[in-house]
Design a protein around this motif. Structure first.
Motif, PDB file in Angstrom:
ATOM      1  N   PHE A 178       0.842  -1.193   0.000  1.00 46.84           N
ATOM      2  CA  PHE A 178       0.000   0.000   0.000  1.00 46.84           C
ATOM      3  C   PHE A 178       0.881   1.248   0.000  1.00 46.84           C
ATOM      4  O   PHE A 178       1.836   1.346   0.769  1.00 46.84           O
ATOM      5  N   ASP A 179       0.574   2.190  -0.871  1.00 45.75           N
ATOM      6  CA  ASP A 179       1.401   3.389  -0.985  1.00 45.75           C
ATOM      7  C   ASP A 179       1.104   4.361   0.164  1.00 45.75           C
ATOM      8  O   ASP A 179       0.009   4.916   0.236  1.00 45.75           O
ATOM      9  N   PRO A 180       2.076   4.590   1.072  1.00 43.78           N
ATOM     10  CA  PRO A 180       1.811   5.435   2.245  1.00 43.78           C
ATOM     11  C   PRO A 180       1.457   6.876   1.861  1.00 43.78           C
ATOM     12  O   PRO A 180       0.845   7.602   2.643  1.00 43.78           O
ATOM     13  N   ARG A 181       1.824   7.294   0.629  1.00 42.81           N
ATOM     14  CA  ARG A 181       1.513   8.676   0.235  1.00 42.81           C
ATOM     15  C   ARG A 181       0.011   8.903   0.134  1.00 42.81           C
ATOM     16  O   ARG A 181      -0.473  10.005   0.332  1.00 42.81           O
ATOM     17  N   LEU A 182      -0.741   7.826  -0.162  1.00 45.38           N
ATOM     18  CA  LEU A 182      -2.198   7.951  -0.197  1.00 45.38           C
ATOM     19  C   LEU A 182      -2.729   8.378   1.159  1.00 45.38           C
ATOM     20  O   LEU A 182      -3.618   9.221   1.266  1.00 45.38           O
ATOM     21  N   GLU A 183      -2.147   7.770   2.189  1.00 51.67           N
ATOM     22  CA  GLU A 183      -2.582   8.099   3.548  1.00 51.67           C
ATOM     23  C   GLU A 183      -2.219   9.555   3.867  1.00 51.67           C
ATOM     24  O   GLU A 183      -3.052  10.323   4.356  1.00 51.67           O
ATOM     25  N   SER A 184      -0.971   9.955   3.529  1.00 49.45           N
ATOM     26  CA  SER A 184      -0.562  11.346   3.795  1.00 49.45           C
ATOM     27  C   SER A 184      -1.454  12.321   3.050  1.00 49.45           C
ATOM     28  O   SER A 184      -1.846  13.371   3.585  1.00 49.45           O
ATOM     29  N   ALA A 185      -1.785  11.963   1.797  1.00 49.37           N
ATOM     30  CA  ALA A 185      -2.621  12.851   0.991  1.00 49.37           C
ATOM     31  C   ALA A 185      -3.983  13.041   1.655  1.00 49.37           C
ATOM     32  O   ALA A 185      -4.493  14.155   1.784  1.00 49.37           O
ATOM     33  N   ALA A 186      -4.575  11.938   2.110  1.00 45.49           N
ATOM     34  CA  ALA A 186      -5.890  12.013   2.747  1.00 45.49           C
ATOM     35  C   ALA A 186      -5.827  12.899   3.985  1.00 45.49           C
ATOM     36  O   ALA A 186      -6.669  13.781   4.189  1.00 45.49           O
ATOM     37  N   ARG A 187      -4.777  12.679   4.805  1.00 42.46           N
ATOM     38  CA  ARG A 187      -4.657  13.477   6.023  1.00 42.46           C
ATOM     39  C   ARG A 187      -4.399  14.928   5.667  1.00 42.46           C
ATOM     40  O   ARG A 187      -4.937  15.847   6.274  1.00 42.46           O
ATOM     41  N   GLY A 188      -3.584  15.154   4.634  1.00 41.11           N
ATOM     42  CA  GLY A 188      -3.254  16.509   4.208  1.00 41.11           C
ATOM     43  C   GLY A 188      -4.475  17.284   3.753  1.00 41.11           C
ATOM     44  O   GLY A 188      -4.572  18.496   3.924  1.00 41.11           O
ATOM     45  N   MET A 189      -5.443  16.559   3.193  1.00 42.77           N
ATOM     46  CA  MET A 189      -6.656  17.223   2.728  1.00 42.77           C
ATOM     47  C   MET A 189      -7.688  17.329   3.831  1.00 42.77           C
ATOM     48  O   MET A 189      -8.848  17.669   3.571  1.00 42.77           O
ATOM     49  N   GLY A 190      -7.279  16.984   5.047  1.00 44.56           N
ATOM     50  CA  GLY A 190      -8.137  17.252   6.194  1.00 44.56           C
ATOM     51  C   GLY A 190      -8.959  16.094   6.693  1.00 44.56           C
ATOM     52  O   GLY A 190      -9.816  16.266   7.557  1.00 44.56           O
ATOM     53  N   ALA A 191      -8.729  14.882   6.186  1.00 48.84           N
ATOM     54  CA  ALA A 191      -9.478  13.734   6.702  1.00 48.84           C
ATOM     55  C   ALA A 191      -8.996  13.391   8.102  1.00 48.84           C
ATOM     56  O   ALA A 191      -7.806  13.489   8.394  1.00 48.84           O
ATOM     57  N   SER A 192      -9.931  13.033   8.972  1.00 49.92           N
ATOM     58  CA  SER A 192      -9.543  12.619  10.322  1.00 49.92           C
ATOM     59  C   SER A 192      -9.002  11.196  10.242  1.00 49.92           C
ATOM     60  O   SER A 192      -9.122  10.526   9.215  1.00 49.92           O
ATOM     61  N   LEU A 193      -8.431  10.730  11.349  1.00 45.98           N
ATOM     62  CA  LEU A 193      -7.865   9.378  11.354  1.00 45.98           C
ATOM     63  C   LEU A 193      -8.935   8.322  11.065  1.00 45.98           C
ATOM     64  O   LEU A 193      -8.738   7.457  10.208  1.00 45.98           O
ATOM     65  N   PRO A 194     -10.105   8.399  11.762  1.00 43.74           N
ATOM     66  CA  PRO A 194     -11.149   7.410  11.444  1.00 43.74           C
ATOM     67  C   PRO A 194     -11.598   7.478   9.991  1.00 43.74           C
ATOM     68  O   PRO A 194     -11.820   6.445   9.345  1.00 43.74           O
ATOM     69  N   GLN A 195     -11.689   8.690   9.434  1.00 45.84           N
ATOM     70  CA  GLN A 195     -12.088   8.820   8.027  1.00 45.84           C
ATOM     71  C   GLN A 195     -11.051   8.197   7.101  1.00 45.84           C
ATOM     72  O   GLN A 195     -11.386   7.505   6.141  1.00 45.84           O
ATOM     73  N   THR A 196      -9.760   8.466   7.401  1.00 46.92           N
ATOM     74  CA  THR A 196      -8.690   7.894   6.575  1.00 46.92           C
ATOM     75  C   THR A 196      -8.749   6.371   6.614  1.00 46.92           C
ATOM     76  O   THR A 196      -8.612   5.705   5.588  1.00 46.92           O
ATOM     77  N   LEU A 197      -8.948   5.842   7.829  1.00 46.71           N
ATOM     78  CA  LEU A 197      -9.039   4.392   7.968  1.00 46.71           C
ATOM     79  C   LEU A 197     -10.176   3.844   7.118  1.00 46.71           C
ATOM     80  O   LEU A 197     -10.001   2.917   6.335  1.00 46.71           O
ATOM     81  N   LEU A 257      -8.635   0.901   4.803  1.00 50.94           N
ATOM     82  CA  LEU A 257      -9.350  -0.379   4.897  1.00 50.94           C
ATOM     83  C   LEU A 257      -9.789  -0.956   3.544  1.00 50.94           C
ATOM     84  O   LEU A 257      -9.608  -2.147   3.302  1.00 50.94           O
ATOM     85  N   PRO A 258     -10.345  -0.121   2.627  1.00 49.12           N
ATOM     86  CA  PRO A 258     -10.764  -0.722   1.346  1.00 49.12           C
ATOM     87  C   PRO A 258      -9.597  -1.353   0.598  1.00 49.12           C
ATOM     88  O   PRO A 258      -9.739  -2.384  -0.036  1.00 49.12           O
ATOM     89  N   ARG A 259      -8.390  -0.724   0.727  1.00 46.86           N
ATOM     90  CA  ARG A 259      -7.231  -1.222   0.002  1.00 46.86           C
ATOM     91  C   ARG A 259      -6.721  -2.551   0.559  1.00 46.86           C
ATOM     92  O   ARG A 259      -6.133  -3.338  -0.161  1.00 46.86           O
ATOM     93  N   ILE A 260      -6.870  -2.748   1.870  1.00 46.30           N
ATOM     94  CA  ILE A 260      -6.281  -3.950   2.460  1.00 46.30           C
ATOM     95  C   ILE A 260      -7.341  -4.996   2.788  1.00 46.30           C
ATOM     96  O   ILE A 260      -7.043  -6.000   3.438  1.00 46.30           O
ATOM     97  N   ALA A 261      -8.568  -4.785   2.305  1.00 47.11           N
ATOM     98  CA  ALA A 261      -9.654  -5.714   2.635  1.00 47.11           C
ATOM     99  C   ALA A 261      -9.318  -7.183   2.342  1.00 47.11           C
ATOM    100  O   ALA A 261      -9.599  -8.044   3.172  1.00 47.11           O
ATOM    101  N   PRO A 262      -8.688  -7.493   1.166  1.00 51.76           N
ATOM    102  CA  PRO A 262      -8.385  -8.919   0.923  1.00 51.76           C
ATOM    103  C   PRO A 262      -7.463  -9.506   1.991  1.00 51.76           C
ATOM    104  O   PRO A 262      -7.648 -10.651   2.404  1.00 51.76           O
TER     105      PRO A 262
END
Lengths: 261, 281
Positions: free
Chosen positions: A158-177, A182-187
């Protein structure tokens, strides 16, 4: 491996090993269909009477239901805690989280007999012996490693930059999760759940120590059967267990393939 | 707290529940075993003294090590051949070979022990078959002895041996083998001097894994040994549930855990559990 063919001896031993791995397991199918009253191959005809007996004997059906309940509950426990822990360790990724991850793997390494005797005394003090809560906790804790392993493997891709991007755009931790990680690692989570479920469904050693009359799981019933009377109903239950494991594994393989494509 | 610190605190909070549960319900019970071993029946190292003075303690350790070594050797040998075959197979065939390894890995230990009893006991299918074919005129004792234990344990361990070795073999660049052949090495020469040394880390990882799993194995030896050949795990159960000698049982369990963790620590760089369980895809 380009142009490299295995020799005949290699092929022969490899085939022999696979037959050694598979054949003993398949033998229980004809034995479960025997028309005799004792463990044997069918003599005159195939018969489903042992399956019928299995599904109409309350002792067996109770054991199956209890095992299913415990396996589902402990899988939920292991999946929730194991997934969150793997995500935290992955994101922080420092020496201390490597230690946490090593700690989470202990139940696979340490023999269950050592855990079982410790837990017996520990649960006696807490009044958790022979209780569903106790068994669910024990199976949940020992199922966590499987979830941590599969989820960590999924996170490695999983590309960690996706997580940074989400947080950078103001998503909270639960929202990012919820929406990014979660959708990316569901399998990976589903794989972990499958292995945690199989682990609890088959677990015997801990149950032998911490359960007595009230909690009577399927493996305990089989264990008693092997030690007391070997009859074809045992083969029938063994076939059901194998069928369940094979189905779950095929599901896991299908999911992995889907994820790759 | 700085925003960055608060950030990290959120991630730590995800780890916390698992950490607490693991500490309270896994680590604490294990530590309890250690505590019992030095406090019961009386405080001190009396139980550990038995390691040097008691013949029965030494015998059970000897049996366990012997069975562990034989199991590891046989499982490595069969596993290596199988892993080599899988590594050389095409992608489609590889999937089938792998399935043949993974299915037994996940099938209940109890079911497998039961299958072996069905096959190997005196009135079992193997003896009946050999008797009917006239190969033997007395049933062979194939189970409820050390032979039966080893048959069942190797069966359990082969998949654990295959996976780390296969993952090491997959990392070997096939061009290296082609180069060895191009430079005039025979097939055997290329295997012995190039492939085998490169796959050695996988062999060691598999050996460590199989050996430590063998040491603490309970169900298979208990069923296929028939109570006559005692390994450490069954001996511990006997001390605690039947003889109510908690101190002695806990001492043996502690020795077992320490031996396993020490072995793993020595080889920690070679054994990667995560890779083992991720190897299915």
């Amino acid at each position: 491996m380009g142009g490299y063919r295995p020799g005949w001896l290699n092929g022969a031993v490899a085939w022999a090993t696979v037959i050694y791995l598979i054949l003993p397991i398949t033998i229980i199918l004809p034995v479960s269909l025997t028309d005799q009253r004792f463990l044997s191959l069918p003599v005159h005809a195939l018969s489903g009477e042992h399956y019928l007996r299995l599904l109409t004997t309350p002792a067996w059906t109770n054991a199956i239901l209890q095992s299913a309940f415990i396996a589902v509950a402990s899988t939920v426990l292991a999946v929730v805690l194991g997934t969150l822990c793997a995500i935290g360790c992955w994101r922080l990724s420092r020496r201390s989280t490597e230690l946490v991850r090593a700690l989470m793997l202990l139940p696979i390494i340490i023999p269950s007999i050592a855990y079982a005797i410790g837990l017996y005394r520990y649960f006696a003090k807490l009044g958790l012996l022979d209780s569903f809560t106790g068994v669910v906790i024990a199976h949940g804790v020992t199922g966590i490693p499987y979830v941590v392993i599969t989820v960590s493997t999924a996170l490695a891709a999983f590309d960690p930059r996706l997580e940074s991007a989400a947080r950078g755009m103001g998503a909270s931790l639960p929202q990012t999760l919820r929406w990014v990680i979660l959708p990316r690692i569901a399998p990976g989570i589903v794989s972990g759940a499958i292995f945690a479920f199989i682990h609890s469904w088959d677990e015997l050693v801990v149950v032998l120590f911490i359960a007595s009359r009230r909690v009577f799981t399927l493996p305990r019933k089989i264990w008693d059967g092997i030690n007391e009377n070997l009859d074809p109903a045992m083969a029938a239950v063994a076939v059901l267990l194998v069928a369940m494991t094979v189905l779950l594994l095929l599901l896991d393989l299908a999911l992995r393939r889907q994820r790759r494509d | 707290m700085s925003p960055k610190g608060r950030h990290a605190a959120g991630w730590w909070a995800l780890i916390l529940p698992a950490f607490l549960l693991m500490t309270a319900f896994y680590v604490a019970p294990i530590l309890q075993v250690l505590a019992i071993s030095v406090t019961e029946p009386s405080p001190g190292l009396g139980n550990y003294e038995r390691l040097f003075t008691s013949e029965s303690v030494q015998r059970v350790i000897g049996t366990t090590l012997r069975i562990g070594v034989v199991t590891t050797a046989v499982a490595l040998l069969l596993g290596y051949v199988l892993a080599y075959r899988i590594a050389l197979a095409g992608p489609r065939a590889q999937r089938w070979w792998l399935l043949a390894v993974l299915v037994p890995l996940w099938i209940s230990v109890l079911v497998r022990a039961f299958a072996w009893v069905t096959l190997l006991r005196r009135q079992g299918l193997v003896n009946e078959g050999l008797l009917a074919a006239g190969v033997i005129d007395q049933p062979l004792s194939l189970v409820w002895n050390e032979f039966g234990i080893i048959i069942g344990m190797v069966h359990y361990m082969v998949p654990y041996a295959v996976l780390p070795m296969l993952s090491a073999m997959r990392e070997i660049d096939p061009r290296v083998l082609a180069a060895a052949r191009g430079l005039g090495a025979s097939r055997t020469g290329a295997f012995l001097r190039v492939f085998l040394p490169l796959s050695l880390p996988g062999v060691i990882a598999a050996g460590v894994l199989v050996f430590i799993f063998s040491l603490g194995f309970y169900i298979t030896p208990a069923i296929l040994g028939g109570g006559k050949t005692l390994m450490v795990a069954e001996w511990i159960k006997l001390q605690i549930l039947d003889l109510i000698r908690w101190g002695l049982g806990a001492m043996m369990a502690t020795v077992l855990v320490v031996a396993i963790l020490a072995t793993l620590a020595v080889f920690s760089r070679l054994v990667n559990l995560r890779r083992l369980f991720g190897a299915g895809g």
